[in-house]
Design an enzyme around this catalytic site. Structure first.
Site, PDB file in Angstrom:
ATOM      1  N   THR A  18     -24.399  29.125 -56.012  1.00 35.66           N
ATOM      2  CA  THR A  18     -23.513  29.384 -57.148  1.00 35.66           C
ATOM      3  C   THR A  18     -22.546  28.196 -57.178  1.00 35.66           C
ATOM      4  O   THR A  18     -22.543  27.380 -56.263  1.00 35.66           O
ATOM      5  CB  THR A  18     -22.698  30.683 -56.945  1.00 35.66           C
ATOM      6  OG1 THR A  18     -21.778  30.477 -55.875  1.00 35.66           O
ATOM      7  CG2 THR A  18     -23.591  31.874 -56.621  1.00 35.66           C
TER       8      THR A  18
ATOM      9  N   TYR B 244     -11.842  28.933 -44.593  1.00 35.13           N
ATOM     10  CA  TYR B 244     -12.724  29.884 -45.273  1.00 35.13           C
ATOM     11  C   TYR B 244     -13.202  30.953 -44.281  1.00 35.13           C
ATOM     12  O   TYR B 244     -13.107  32.156 -44.533  1.00 35.13           O
ATOM     13  CB  TYR B 244     -13.915  29.128 -45.864  1.00 35.13           C
ATOM     14  CG  TYR B 244     -14.903  30.015 -46.585  1.00 35.13           C
ATOM     15  CD1 TYR B 244     -14.607  30.533 -47.836  1.00 35.13           C
ATOM     16  CD2 TYR B 244     -16.130  30.340 -46.002  1.00 35.13           C
ATOM     17  CE1 TYR B 244     -15.507  31.350 -48.498  1.00 35.13           C
ATOM     18  CE2 TYR B 244     -17.037  31.151 -46.658  1.00 35.13           C
ATOM     19  CZ  TYR B 244     -16.720  31.649 -47.909  1.00 35.13           C
ATOM     20  OH  TYR B 244     -17.615  32.462 -48.569  1.00 35.13           O
TER      21      TYR B 244
ATOM     22  N   ASP C  88      -4.609  35.862 -62.483  1.00 34.24           N
ATOM     23  CA  ASP C  88      -4.592  35.070 -61.249  1.00 34.24           C
ATOM     24  C   ASP C  88      -4.171  36.034 -60.148  1.00 34.24           C
ATOM     25  O   ASP C  88      -3.007  36.426 -60.045  1.00 34.24           O
ATOM     26  CB  ASP C  88      -3.604  33.913 -61.360  1.00 34.24           C
ATOM     27  CG  ASP C  88      -3.569  33.083 -60.079  1.00 34.24           C
ATOM     28  OD1 ASP C  88      -4.082  33.556 -59.035  1.00 34.24           O
ATOM     29  OD2 ASP C  88      -3.022  31.965 -60.118  1.00 34.24           O
TER      30      ASP C  88
ATOM     31  N   LYS D   5     -12.322  35.002 -44.247  1.00 36.78           N
ATOM     32  CA  LYS D   5     -13.376  36.012 -44.401  1.00 36.78           C
ATOM     33  C   LYS D   5     -13.400  36.960 -43.203  1.00 36.78           C
ATOM     34  O   LYS D   5     -13.663  38.153 -43.358  1.00 36.78           O
ATOM     35  CB  LYS D   5     -14.734  35.330 -44.590  1.00 36.78           C
ATOM     36  CG  LYS D   5     -14.852  34.561 -45.907  1.00 36.78           C
ATOM     37  CD  LYS D   5     -14.769  35.501 -47.097  1.00 36.78           C
ATOM     38  CE  LYS D   5     -14.950  34.789 -48.425  1.00 36.78           C
ATOM     39  NZ  LYS D   5     -14.914  35.700 -49.578  1.00 36.78           N
TER      40      LYS D   5
ATOM     41  N   ASP E  52     -11.074  37.467 -63.988  1.00 42.07           N
ATOM     42  CA  ASP E  52     -11.184  36.129 -63.405  1.00 42.07           C
ATOM     43  C   ASP E  52      -9.994  35.346 -63.929  1.00 42.07           C
ATOM     44  O   ASP E  52      -9.218  35.857 -64.750  1.00 42.07           O
ATOM     45  CB  ASP E  52     -12.512  35.450 -63.837  1.00 42.07           C
ATOM     46  CG  ASP E  52     -12.985  34.415 -62.804  1.00 42.07           C
ATOM     47  OD1 ASP E  52     -12.224  33.454 -62.530  1.00 42.07           O
ATOM     48  OD2 ASP E  52     -14.097  34.564 -62.285  1.00 42.07           O
TER      49      ASP E  52
END
Ligand SMILES: NC(=O)c1ccc[n+]([C@@H]2O[C@H](COP(=O)([O-])OP(=O)(O)OC[C@H]3O[C@@H](n4cnc5c(N)ncnc54)[C@H](O)[C@@H]3O)[C@@H](O)[C@H]2O)c1
Length: 254
Positions: free
Chosen positions: A182, A149, A61, A153, A40
């Site tokens: 989340t 987004y 990154d 995807k 991460d």
């Protein structure tokens, strides 16, 4: 039918591992016996998550292609890659600034490609492996308030199909979760918010756990091919009708 997968002796790299679904995926893989490497952005969250799982932490990154390649090169072995790193922005289409568009595409699509390419090269060389990418139900429809987004995807589904063909016998699959509370979706996963049932860092819903284990387990069997497994309601990952007619897709997931 329960899916029993033994990943003992296998190494699984999970990106976005300090996040909600990444951590849950990592835990599912660790429960199956895999040696888990969490990656991460560098942060105390990553160290804490890795410590909690007894996993190795490898900050990177992934929008930086060199860091993505170094992450793979730094591993002694690599059997499973789970691409979980991603970002979401909610902005009406007409208001999306160029920088925001580019950032969402960079993290969700470009970074996933850099790492898939690096991992795919390694796995193709060893003739086995499994790559699972977190897409989204948003890949299947438009999102007027998250066009970047949704577009990124959708592109991941196409990338998955291309990679499955290019890298066989390495397995390459995508899963398309619905909403799971989340930080990604602004959810406080400590507090239940009906009617959505938070899954968060606590774990994957059973369908998702089975999907992930079955797909990752293909690494142990060296099975090839790939496919796309869209979810159909919040927190549940299902196989697509007709998916069993494709070669070695998510047919274990029903
Ligand atoms: N939560 C949901 O409802 C949901 C639904 C469908 C799909 N997804 C997808 O699942 C994946 C994980 O989502 P989540 O809910 O766990 O999100 P999250 O925000 O909890 O975790 C995402 C992680 O990605 C990391 N990340 C961001 N940019 C990065 C970069 N450049 N390099 C490396 N790491 C980076 C973040 O630091 C974060 O820890 C994402 O790809 C998301 O699009 C989530």
């Amino acid at each position: 039918m329960p899916v029993t997968i033994d990943l003992t002796g296998r190494t699984a790299l999970v990106t976005g591992g300090a996040g909600g679904l990444g951590f849950a995926c990592a835990r599912a893989l660790a429960d199956a016996g895999a040696d888990v490497v969490l990656s991460d952005l560098e942060s105390p969250r990553l160290s804490r998550a890795a410590a909690e799982l007894g996993a190795a932490a490898r900050p990177a990154d992934l929008t930086d292609r060199a860091q993505a390649a170094a992450l793979v090169d730094g591993l002694d072995r690599l059997d499973v890659l789970v691409n979980c790193a991603g970002i979401m922005r909610t902005t009406p289409l007409l208001d999306i600034e160029p920088g925001e568009w580019l950032r969402v595409v960079d993290v969700n699509l470009n970074a996933t490609f850099w790492l898939t390419q690096a991992a795919g090269r390694r796995m193709a060389g060893q003739g086995a492996g499994s790559i699972v990418t977190l897409a989204s139900v948003a890949a299947r429809s438009g999102r007027p308030n998250a066009a970047h987004y949704s577009a990124s995807k959708t592109a991941l589904l196409s990338l998955t199909r291309s990679a499955a063909e290019a890298l066989a016998p390495v397995r390459v699959n995508a899963v398309c979760p619905g909403v799971v509370l989340t930080p990604h979706v602004g959810g406080d996963h400590q507090r239940p918010r009906p009617p959505l049932r938070p899954r968060g860092r606590g774990g994957l819903p059973e369908g998702g756990r089975r999907a992930l284990a079955a797909q990752a387990g293909g690494a142990a069997r060296g099975g090839g091919g790939g496919g796309v497994v869209p979810g159909q309601r919040p927190g549940v990952v299902r196989d697509r009708p007709g998916a069993q007619r494709r070669r070695r897709t998510g047919d274990e997931l029903t």
